[in-house]
Motif scaffolding. Structure first.
Motif, PDB file in Angstrom:
ATOM      1  N   ARG A 217     -17.534  -9.929 170.527  1.00  0.00           N
ATOM      2  CA  ARG A 217     -17.621  -9.524 171.935  1.00  0.00           C
ATOM      3  C   ARG A 217     -16.336  -8.822 172.361  1.00  0.00           C
ATOM      4  NH1 ARG A 217     -20.327 -12.365 175.508  1.00  0.00           N
ATOM      5  NH2 ARG A 217     -19.672 -10.687 176.870  1.00  0.00           N
TER       6      ARG A 217
ATOM      7  N   PHE B 274     -18.861  -5.472 171.179  1.00  0.00           N
ATOM      8  CA  PHE B 274     -20.297  -5.670 170.962  1.00  0.00           C
ATOM      9  C   PHE B 274     -20.899  -6.333 172.199  1.00  0.00           C
ATOM     10  CE2 PHE B 274     -18.744  -5.107 166.699  1.00  0.00           C
ATOM     11  CZ  PHE B 274     -19.757  -4.382 166.083  1.00  0.00           C
ATOM     12  N   GLN B 275     -22.076  -5.859 172.585  1.00  0.00           N
ATOM     13  CA  GLN B 275     -22.720  -6.342 173.806  1.00  0.00           C
ATOM     14  C   GLN B 275     -23.393  -7.688 173.572  1.00  0.00           C
ATOM     15  OE1 GLN B 275     -22.482  -4.782 176.635  1.00  0.00           O
ATOM     16  NE2 GLN B 275     -22.015  -2.644 176.145  1.00  0.00           N
ATOM     17  N   ARG B 276     -23.656  -8.379 174.676  1.00  0.00           N
ATOM     18  CA  ARG B 276     -24.376  -9.653 174.592  1.00  0.00           C
ATOM     19  C   ARG B 276     -25.696  -9.492 173.845  1.00  0.00           C
ATOM     20  NH1 ARG B 276     -22.472 -13.718 177.992  1.00  0.00           N
ATOM     21  NH2 ARG B 276     -21.210 -13.007 179.738  1.00  0.00           N
TER      22      ARG B 276
END
Ligand SMILES: Nc1ncnc2c1ncn2[C@@H]1O[C@H](COP(=O)(O)OP(=O)(O)OP(=O)(O)O)[C@@H](O)[C@H]1O
Ligand SMILES: [Mg+2]
Lengths: 389, 226
Positions: free
Chosen positions: A293, A297-299
Motif C-alpha cells: 500500500r 498499490f490500491q486497496r
C-alpha cells in the motif's frame, strides 16, 4: 489487478503445508459433489439406453413402471396389427409382450436378499433389443422352464451361473444362458418365456407391449390410431427412450437432493477452512500488505490479490477432487431403483457439464471463503500494518 | 532560492487511543528545499516516524497542510494519494520490507508495475538501479539469501527505480552492523550528490546524521530551532 500472479502462487507454495490441508478439504467436498452428479447421470444414461429410438412401449395409463402396468391379450394382438408396426424377417409384426415381475435372490458375499426383475419376453424380443447379446450358453426354449440371466446378475448373485436353477414362483427354472445388455436397464434382469412366466405367477395379463415402428416418424400416427380406439383407451404409448428416462427421474432427483444436502454441509466446513487459512495468510503478511500500500498499490489490488489466492486454492482443490472422481468411471455397482424397488446396475458418468459445474462450485467455495479475509486485508490501515513487524 | 519541494505548514497530529487523545505533533512547520539531505533526530516517541509518514503521504494530519512539489497531499482522496505515492515517494524502511517470495529483481520491479512502462523499459530501469546499488549479480536471489546490508540495498534500489521526487528513510541503518550501515549511508549520500535526490531520513545514529546536510531535532512533538 496489478499484483503479479506469481506472487500469489509463490505464497501458496511457501505455505504449502497448511494450504494442502485446506486444498484437501476442498478436494473432498468437490469429490463428493462430482460423484453425486456423476451417479445421477449414470442412472439416467443406464435407463435411457434401455430404450431404442424406433421402439414404442405401451403401458397402462399413468403407470410409472412396468411392474404396475397391465395390458390384456386382446389389446396386444390388436395393436400388433397396426400398420405403423414394422414386420420382422418372418413377416410377423415386430412386437414383444412382456410380463415383468420380481424374484428375490441372495447377493453374493452378503447375507442380504435383493429384488431382481424377471422379464417374460416373446420370441421376437432379442431382435428388437439390439443392446442384448448372448455371451454364454443359449437362448431359453419357448414353452420351457428355462431362463437366461444378465452378466450382472450372474456375477452378483448366488447360484446364478449356467446350469444352476432359480426358484421363481413355485417352480425351479434352469439357467441355460447369460446375456450382456451393455449399460441398459436390461443388464440387471432375468429373462424367461412370457407364457411360462404368466403360468408360474398365475397372471392373466402382460405388463407391457413393445413394438418396433417402421420409421421413427410414425410415432404420432401410431399414437393417434391407438387413442382413437375405444377399447384401448386405458393404454398409453410412449417412446421407449422417454419411458425409461421418466423412470430415471425419481431416482436421479433423489440422488441429487441427498448428495447436494451432504455437499452443502461438507462445503460449509471447507469454506470455513479456507477462510481460516486465508485469515492466517493475511495476518502473516500484514507488513507486506502495508508495504504494498505504501508503494502505491490500491486497496482493490490487495483485495483482488487475496481473492485470487483463495480462488487458486479452491481451483487446485477442485481439480484434485474432480480427477479423483473421474476414476469412478471405472467403478460400477448396483443399487435399488426406488421407482421399482428392483436392483439396478449402473456406473458413474462424467460429462463436460459436470466438469464445469464442479469447477464453478469449487471456485464458489474459494470466493466465499476468501472474501472476508481479502476484505480485511484491503481495509488494513497502512501505518498499523507497517508497525506490525 | 526556488520554492521548497517539501512544505509542512502548521501540522498537528493527534492519535486517539481509546478515549485518550495523544498529541504527537504540535504545529510543526518545516521546509525542505530540493536536493536537500535532511536528517531528523530526537528521542524515542518524539514523533519522528509520524512526521516522516505525513510527508510520505501514508498518514494524514489533523490540521495544517503538506505541499510536496506543488501538490497539497493533505487534500488528496485515498486512491489519488496512493497514485501520488507511487510516482513521488521512494520508501526505505528500517527492516527493509522486501517481499520474501519475490527475487531481488522482482522486488525492485514492483513499483514499476504501477507505471505504463514497457517490459523492456522496466527491465532497463531495474537493471540500472541494481547496478547503482552494486547488486547486479544478485538479481535472482531471494531476500532470505541476502545479508541485511544487501537487503537494504535492494530496498534502496526499489525506492529509486521510479525516480521519485523525495526519498523517505526511517532509520535505514537501525538494523545493521557498523560496516553495512556505513555502506548504506555512503549509498544514500551518493543518491543525494550524484543523482540529486531529496532525502528525508529519520535516524538515531549520529554518524548517519553526519552524512546529512542538515539535522533537525524533534522533542515531544516540537521541532527545535537550530
Ligand atoms: N497509530 C498510533 N496510535 C496511537 N499512538 C501512536 C500511533 N503511532 C504513534 N503513536 C504514538 O505517537 C508517539 C510518536 O511516535 P513515533 O513513532 O512518531 O515516534 P518516533 O520518534 O518515531 O520514535 P522511535 O524513535 O521510537 O521510532 C509515540 O508516543 C507513539 O506511542
Ligand atoms: Mg520511529
Amino acid at each position: 489487478m496489478k499484483i503479479p500472479l506469481s506472487y500469489n502462487l509463490r505464497n501458496l507454495w511457501t505455505r504449502r503445508l497448511t494450504m494442502s490441508l485446506t486444498i484437501g478439504g476442498i478436494a473432498l467436498v468437490v469429490f463428493v459433489f462430482a460423484a453425486v452428479l456423476m451417479l445421477a447421470e449414470g442412472v439416467k444414461q443406464t435407463l435411457v439406453s434401455t430404450g431404442s429410438d424406433d421402439n414404442v412401449i405401451i403401458v397402462r395409463k399413468s403407470a410409472q413402471s412396468e411392474l404396475v402396468s397391465a395390458i390384456g391379450r386382446e389389446s396386444v394382438s390388436n395393436i400388433s396389427t397396426f400398420p405403423e408396426v414394422a414386420a420382422g424377417t418372418d413377416g410377423k409384426p415386430m412386437a414383444t409382450a412382456d410380463v415383468v415381475s420380481i424374484v428375490n435372490l441372495s447377493k453374493k458375499g452378503t447375507k442380504g436378499m435383493a429384488n431382481v426383475p424377471v422379464r417374460g419376453v416373446s420370441s421376437g424380443s432379442i431382435a428388437m433389443r439390439p443392446q442384448v447379446k448372448m455371451v454364454e450358453g443359449r437362448m431359453f426354449q419357448q414353452g420351457s422352464s428355462e431362463v437366461i440371466v444378465s452378466t450382472t446378475v450372474a456375477s452378483q448373485f448366488e447360484g446364478a451361473g449356467v446350469g444352476q436353477t432359480l426358484q421363481i414362483g413355485t417352480g425351479h427354472w434352469m439357467i441355460v444362458g447369460i446375456f450382456d445388455a451393455g449399460k441398459s436397464g436390461f443388464s440387471s434382469e432375468v429373462w424367461a418365456d412370457a407364457e411360462q412366466l404368466m403360468l408360474a405367477f398365475n397372471r392373466p395379463v402382460y405388463s407391457s407391449l413393445t413394438v418396433k415402428l417402421k420409421s421413427i416418424n410414425d410415432f404420432e400416427g401410431f399414437k393417434n390410431r391407438l387413442q382413437a380406439d375405444q377399447r384401448l383407451n386405458d393404454l398409453e404409448p410412449k417412446r421407449e427412450k422417454t419411458f425409461y428416462e421418466e423412470q430415471s427421474q425419481g431416482m436421479a432427483i433423489f440422488i441429487r437432493v441427498l448428495g447436494l444436502i451432504i455437499t452443502i454441509i461438507f462445503s460449509a466446513g471447507a469454506m470455513i477452512g479456507a477462510m481460516i487459512t486465508m485469515y492466517a495468510a493475511v495476518a502473516n503478511r500484514t507488513v507486506e500488505i502495508g508495504t504494498l500500500r505504501a508503494l502505491g498499490f490500491q486497496r482493490r489490488s490487495i483485495l483482488a490479490a487475496f481473492l485470487i489466492e483463495a480462488l487458486f486454492l479452491s481451483l487446485i482443490g477442485g481439480s484434485i477432487g474432480l480427477v479423483i472422481a473421474a476414476f469412478l468411471e471405472f467403478v460400477s455397482f448396483s443399487t435399488t431403483n426406488f421407482s421399482s424397488f428392483t436392483e439396478l446396475a449402473f456406473g458413474f458418468h462424467l460429462t463436460p457439464e459436470i466438469v464445469v459445474s464442479t469447477l464453478l462450485f469449487s471456485l464458489f467455495m474459494g470466493l466465499i471463503g476468501g472474501f472476508l479475509p481479502a476484505v480485511r486485508a484491503s481495509r488494513l490501515n497502512i501505518i498499523s500494518a507497517l508497525r506490525a513487524s | 532560492m526556488a520554492e521548497a519541494i517539501v512544505q509542512v505548514h502548521n501540522v498537528t497530529k493527534i492519535y486517539k487511543r481509546d478515549k485518550l487523545e495523544i498529541p504527537v505533533l504540535q504545529n510543526i512547520t518545516i521546509d525542505v528545499p530540493e536536493g536537500e539531505f535532511l536528517a531528523l533526530m530526537g528521542p524515542s516517541g518524539s514523533g519522528k516516524t509520524t512526521l516522516l509518514n505525513l510527508i510520505a503521504g501514508i498518514d494524514r494530519p489533523n490540521s495544517g497542510s503538506i505541499v510536496i512539489a506543488g501538490t497539497d497531499i493533505s487534500t488528496l482522496r485515498e486512491s489519488a494519494l496512493a497514485k501520488w505515492r507511487s510516482r513521488h515517494v521512494g520508501f526505505v524502511f528500517q527492516f527493509y520490507n522486501l517481499l520474501p517470495v519475490l527475487t531481488a529483481y522482482e522486488n525492485v520491479e514492483l513499483p514499476l508495475l504501477l507505471t505504463h512502462l514497457s517490459k523492456k523499459e522496466k527491465r532497463e530501469h531495474v537493471e540500472m538501479v541494481l547496478n547503482v546499488v552494486g547488486l547486479s549479480d544478485r538479481m535472482k536471489h531471494y531476500p532470505k539469501q541476502l545479508s541485511g546490508g544487501q537487503e537494504q540495498r535492494v530496498a534502496i534500489a526499489r525506492a529509486i527505480v521510479t525516480d521519485p521526487t523525495i526519498i523517505v528513510a526511517d532509520e535505514p541503518t537501525g538494523d545493521l552492523d557498523k560496516k553495512s550501515a556505513d555502506e548504506i549511508l555512503l549509498l544514500m549520500e551518493r543518491l543525494n550528490t550524484e543523482f540529486k535526490k531529496t532525502i528525508v531520513m529519520v535516524t538515531h545514529d549520529p554518524r548517519a546524521a553526519e552524512k546529512a546536510h542538515k539535522v533537525r531535532h524533534l522533542e515531544k512533538g516540537d521541532l527545535l530551532e537550530n
